[in-house]
Design an enzyme around this catalytic site. Sequence first.
Site, PDB file in Angstrom:
ATOM      1  N   SER A 195      19.239  -4.888  -9.455  1.00 34.85           N
ATOM      2  CA  SER A 195      18.571  -3.840  -8.867  1.00 34.85           C
ATOM      3  C   SER A 195      18.258  -3.101  -9.918  1.00 34.85           C
ATOM      4  O   SER A 195      18.760  -2.776 -11.034  1.00 34.85           O
ATOM      5  CB  SER A 195      19.519  -2.930  -8.183  1.00 34.85           C
ATOM      6  OG  SER A 195      18.889  -1.680  -7.749  1.00 34.85           O
ATOM      7  N   LYS A 197     -20.441  14.289   1.399  1.00 33.19           N
ATOM      8  CA  LYS A 197     -21.481  14.929   2.199  1.00 33.19           C
ATOM      9  C   LYS A 197     -22.632  13.695   2.417  1.00 33.19           C
ATOM     10  O   LYS A 197     -23.210  13.916   3.632  1.00 33.19           O
ATOM     11  CB  LYS A 197     -21.750  16.243   1.755  1.00 33.19           C
ATOM     12  CG  LYS A 197     -22.793  16.988   2.469  1.00 33.19           C
ATOM     13  CD  LYS A 197     -22.922  18.391   1.793  1.00 33.19           C
ATOM     14  CE  LYS A 197     -21.978  19.495   2.028  1.00 33.19           C
ATOM     15  NZ  LYS A 197     -22.034  20.200   3.073  1.00 33.19           N
ATOM     16  N   TYR A 238      13.594  -5.194  -1.530  1.00 36.53           N
ATOM     17  CA  TYR A 238      13.618  -4.111  -1.117  1.00 36.53           C
ATOM     18  C   TYR A 238      13.502  -3.013  -2.143  1.00 36.53           C
ATOM     19  O   TYR A 238      13.634  -3.110  -3.366  1.00 36.53           O
ATOM     20  CB  TYR A 238      15.174  -3.778  -0.464  1.00 36.53           C
ATOM     21  CG  TYR A 238      16.260  -3.637  -1.478  1.00 36.53           C
ATOM     22  CD1 TYR A 238      16.663  -2.547  -1.878  1.00 36.53           C
ATOM     23  CD2 TYR A 238      17.157  -5.022  -1.931  1.00 36.53           C
ATOM     24  CE1 TYR A 238      17.788  -2.448  -2.927  1.00 36.53           C
ATOM     25  CE2 TYR A 238      18.160  -5.052  -2.826  1.00 36.53           C
ATOM     26  CZ  TYR A 238      18.292  -3.495  -3.351  1.00 36.53           C
ATOM     27  OH  TYR A 238      19.480  -3.700  -4.354  1.00 36.53           O
ATOM     28  N   GLY A 270     -14.284  24.483  -1.042  1.00 39.43           N
ATOM     29  CA  GLY A 270     -14.643  25.475  -1.986  1.00 39.43           C
ATOM     30  C   GLY A 270     -14.505  25.422  -3.175  1.00 39.43           C
ATOM     31  O   GLY A 270     -14.281  26.395  -3.950  1.00 39.43           O
ATOM     32  N   ARG A 277     -17.700  14.754   8.393  1.00 43.97           N
ATOM     33  CA  ARG A 277     -16.767  14.089   7.280  1.00 43.97           C
ATOM     34  C   ARG A 277     -15.380  13.896   8.043  1.00 43.97           C
ATOM     35  O   ARG A 277     -15.069  14.475   9.166  1.00 43.97           O
ATOM     36  CB  ARG A 277     -16.551  14.849   5.959  1.00 43.97           C
ATOM     37  CG  ARG A 277     -15.841  16.244   6.238  1.00 43.97           C
ATOM     38  CD  ARG A 277     -16.001  16.951   4.977  1.00 43.97           C
ATOM     39  NE  ARG A 277     -15.242  18.287   5.241  1.00 43.97           N
ATOM     40  CZ  ARG A 277     -15.418  19.531   4.516  1.00 43.97           C
ATOM     41  NH1 ARG A 277     -16.097  19.258   3.276  1.00 43.97           N
ATOM     42  NH2 ARG A 277     -14.626  20.514   4.770  1.00 43.97           N
ATOM     43  N   MET A 288     -16.466  23.687  -5.329  1.00 46.22           N
ATOM     44  CA  MET A 288     -17.852  23.885  -6.044  1.00 46.22           C
ATOM     45  C   MET A 288     -18.488  24.726  -5.486  1.00 46.22           C
ATOM     46  O   MET A 288     -18.591  25.272  -4.311  1.00 46.22           O
ATOM     47  CB  MET A 288     -18.294  22.453  -6.463  1.00 46.22           C
ATOM     48  CG  MET A 288     -17.363  21.622  -7.130  1.00 46.22           C
ATOM     49  SD  MET A 288     -17.708  20.052  -7.602  1.00 46.22           S
ATOM     50  CE  MET A 288     -17.465  19.249  -5.711  1.00 46.22           C
ATOM     51  N   CYS A 307      16.319   0.842  -7.473  1.00 44.09           N
ATOM     52  CA  CYS A 307      17.072   2.027  -7.154  1.00 44.09           C
ATOM     53  C   CYS A 307      16.653   3.381  -7.732  1.00 44.09           C
ATOM     54  O   CYS A 307      17.304   4.397  -7.559  1.00 44.09           O
ATOM     55  CB  CYS A 307      18.575   1.736  -6.516  1.00 44.09           C
ATOM     56  SG  CYS A 307      19.181   1.502  -8.495  1.00 44.09           S
ATOM     57  N   ARG A 310     -26.323  21.867  -2.593  1.00 39.80           N
ATOM     58  CA  ARG A 310     -24.784  21.963  -2.135  1.00 39.80           C
ATOM     59  C   ARG A 310     -24.376  20.821  -2.846  1.00 39.80           C
ATOM     60  O   ARG A 310     -24.933  19.649  -3.006  1.00 39.80           O
ATOM     61  CB  ARG A 310     -24.389  21.680  -0.764  1.00 39.80           C
ATOM     62  CG  ARG A 310     -25.023  22.556   0.348  1.00 39.80           C
ATOM     63  CD  ARG A 310     -24.487  22.176   1.726  1.00 39.80           C
ATOM     64  NE  ARG A 310     -25.316  22.858   2.555  1.00 39.80           N
ATOM     65  CZ  ARG A 310     -24.741  23.918   3.460  1.00 39.80           C
ATOM     66  NH1 ARG A 310     -23.612  24.588   3.284  1.00 39.80           N
ATOM     67  NH2 ARG A 310     -25.729  24.634   4.326  1.00 39.80           N
ATOM     68  N   HIS A 327     -10.169  29.248   4.143  1.00 42.71           N
ATOM     69  CA  HIS A 327      -9.738  28.649   3.038  1.00 42.71           C
ATOM     70  C   HIS A 327      -8.337  28.186   3.112  1.00 42.71           C
ATOM     71  O   HIS A 327      -7.728  27.339   2.763  1.00 42.71           O
ATOM     72  CB  HIS A 327      -9.972  29.413   1.647  1.00 42.71           C
ATOM     73  CG  HIS A 327      -9.644  28.757   0.463  1.00 42.71           C
ATOM     74  ND1 HIS A 327      -8.199  29.319  -0.174  1.00 42.71           N
ATOM     75  CD2 HIS A 327     -10.059  27.636  -0.444  1.00 42.71           C
ATOM     76  CE1 HIS A 327      -8.174  28.485  -1.159  1.00 42.71           C
ATOM     77  NE2 HIS A 327      -9.126  27.625  -1.397  1.00 42.71           N
TER      78      HIS A 327
END
Length: 892
Positions: free
Chosen positions: A776, A26, A863, A105, A351, A107, A843, A96, A467
Amino acid sequence: MTKWVYGFGDGSAEGRADMKNLLGGKGTGLAEMNHLGLPVPPGFTISTEACGYFYAHERSYPAELREQVECALAGIERSLGARFGDPDNPLLVSVRSGARVSMPGMMDTVLNLGLNDRVVEGLARKSGDERFAYDSYRRFIQMYGQVVLGIENHFEELIENHKLDSGVLLDTDLSADDWRILVAGFKDLVAEELGRPFPEDPQEQLWGAIGAVFGSWMNPRAVTYRRLHDIPADWGTAVNVQAMVFGNMGPDCATGVAFTRNPSTGANEFYGEYLVNAQGEDVVAGIRTPQHLTIAGKQANKSVLPAMEEVMPEILAELHAVRQTLEDHYRDMQDIEFTVQRGRLWMLQTRSGKRTAQAALKIAVSLVEEGLLTREQAVRRIDPASLDQLLHPTLDPKAKTAILARGLPASPGAASGEIVFTAEEAESRASRGEAVILVRIETSPEDIHGMHAARGILTTRGGMTSHAAVVARGMGRPCVAGAGDLRVDYAARTITARNIAVKAGEVITIDGSTGEVMLGAVPTIQPELSGDFATLMGWTDTIRRMKVRANAETAADARMARRFGAEGIGLSRTEHMFFQADRIGAMRRVIMAEDETGRRAGLAQLLPMQRDDFAEIFRIMKGFPVTIRLLDPPLHEFLPKTPDEFVEMARLTGKDVDAVRHRALVLHEVNPMLGHRGCRLGITYPEIYEMQAAAIFEAAVLVTKETGGMVAPEIMVPLVATRKEFDILKAIIVRVGKEVMERAGIKVAYLLGTMIELPRAALRAGEIAESAEFFSFGTNDLTQTVFGLSRDDATSFAGAYQRLGIFEHDPFVTLDVDGVGELVRLAAERGRAARPGLKLGICGEHGGDPASVGFCQTVGLDYVSCSPFRVPIARLAAAQAALAGQGRDATV
Ligand code: PEP
Ligand code: MG
């Protein structure tokens, strides 16, 4: 002297966009809007470092802070020609929070700060509106009482009682005198609860609010939010103190929130809501039904309330210009807040806007098309994990549906589940693996753990910026918000619409893309992966260095893997090919056999099944490499357990049930994950791997004949600890390969390698690589054995370990770079030193985890391999890792 406070106003600011860590989202947004020449009420930001100090020094402030705040406050006073606490010409401020990343929402906020019994009179005189002044005062006492003084919200009850006594229905019908009486009542309530009067001194109010905002960083809902979103506690929050502007001074005033593009679809349209004559928090609180900014928005949402385009066209034109300025500057969709005070527009926030994954893709691709971003920047913008949302099924359009109600399409995707009414129930039922839909009139930050646990969220109140909508989109949960036709009765545990009542525990389906709420479970179909998704995925493929393969052993999964862009199979777990009911018997026969003859009888049954399965996978993979891992069955997964299974086993083997039970007892292991599994089985019963090798080579020969050579088998030996194990098995596999190929008169090129999933194998990688052609990394077992932590049982305490900060992440989900990762790195180095060009892959489950994929890039793996649904995530993560490796990861 440390600078703790950064001022802004009148087109200049001490902060900048790149100071987010210090000033929060903010604070930097406000600073940057000043640099852009947008209208921003003057104010200042207290840095996150002050928050750090606050917690490091028993909730006290650095010595210089008070003076710096006074100085910055004087700056606001000069700018506006008003004074804080001056009844004749009062300055009021908002206080704020503002962390580095937005935590909607979570804080606290205090508005209208600086009011007291004398100042309110001044405000009434200055505004010429007594009612407004006393309404503002009571709002202040209410917010301050709750947020700073910790008083329970009995204020609303006082208002309701007063309305009843005065015979009025709406807050808007209350007069200045009514509010004056209520202010006195509010103050009495505070004095009674607190044992001292409401603070009249504006300075005391200000420091109380600053302390409350810092304090709210550690409130339980903020702590939960941070845990769910991986936000470190030491980041802290900044505090923004800013001159108040009022959207509630009359019909030429308004307040609103907007997204510069549609946050659900990403369409390039201005998307926002506002309320006339209201104060900021009223929009998000969902108390009044918001109106749309544009006529198009109003029509699309079937609203009957007038759009801003109709009511305040010149303000909307100004907002359009702001939108353009912000998008050109940030090259991203912005989420803005504004207030109109007596016909004048003020910007209160900008923002980067939260968006659905679908919208994120559309916005990124559009911005490239519009020339605002490069492809690389667009690829960096997308959170790989968020793609999961797009891979969710949608409702089958052919399915019959019984629509119960309609709401807003707040977060896309379809979900079915049993109705629950509380976050606690959602969490506890979900932890038992049940699918639930959380139904609330509206959600609040206390509900986030339940929203996270539920398959979907349904609310009956609130708009697209409520919200529920914002949080669900962030989490990727389907959400229908504001389904006003539905009546929720928490006491009776029912929802009712059109005289149909549905009880807790009954199944409903919600479609977060259309806003529909349906009775029962509705069939779904797989997502279409074209359009923006395909475009962006195409870009990732040109950027990344690592290949992405899939872990798959069925034809269906292999096909799915190809659809998602897998470039081969990195792990085919052959034991998983025998889980089906018609096959597990043959598999059990092999495992339970007392001698080689018995085993060979079972293996003879298995061989054609394996050959056919392998051939099908080779066909689907059309020449992409297919890594087939030889049998690795942890015995406990395959031994018969129930009486029925013993009887069936006896029937299959022609033995009596007692003999079967006895054999199962003999085979029982205390630590099956460390037991007679993997290559240990192949070493002791060579005929098993012989059969599997034969099946692989026969399938390869068959498909080579069919396709003219589009086959690339890679045979992989599991759970090797020593080179000797590998060499013994290699000799068998090579011999069988030769025999099959000679019989067929065809040569098939193949690789023979091993998994590295035990610490000893990692340490001795040099000598193993002299014999093995590829590695692998089986990081599931490697994590288990490096930590000495059971894969199957760790969940019982892993949560506690995470809460205590012993594990930053679950190490079975995100690779432990420091420990397990060090062994991977060492094995890769030693392996490649012995055999330059040694093919390396991963993997374990970590192959589909974005952070772990980033690590794989740094180690130089060729990979990663993961479950088919995670392939797109891994493709994107691999591209981002490649960009990071080139030093091209600077934020844009
Ligand atoms: C591993 O251990 O990481 C692995 C991929 O094998 P499995 O999960 O089958 O043990
Ligand atoms: Mg393993």
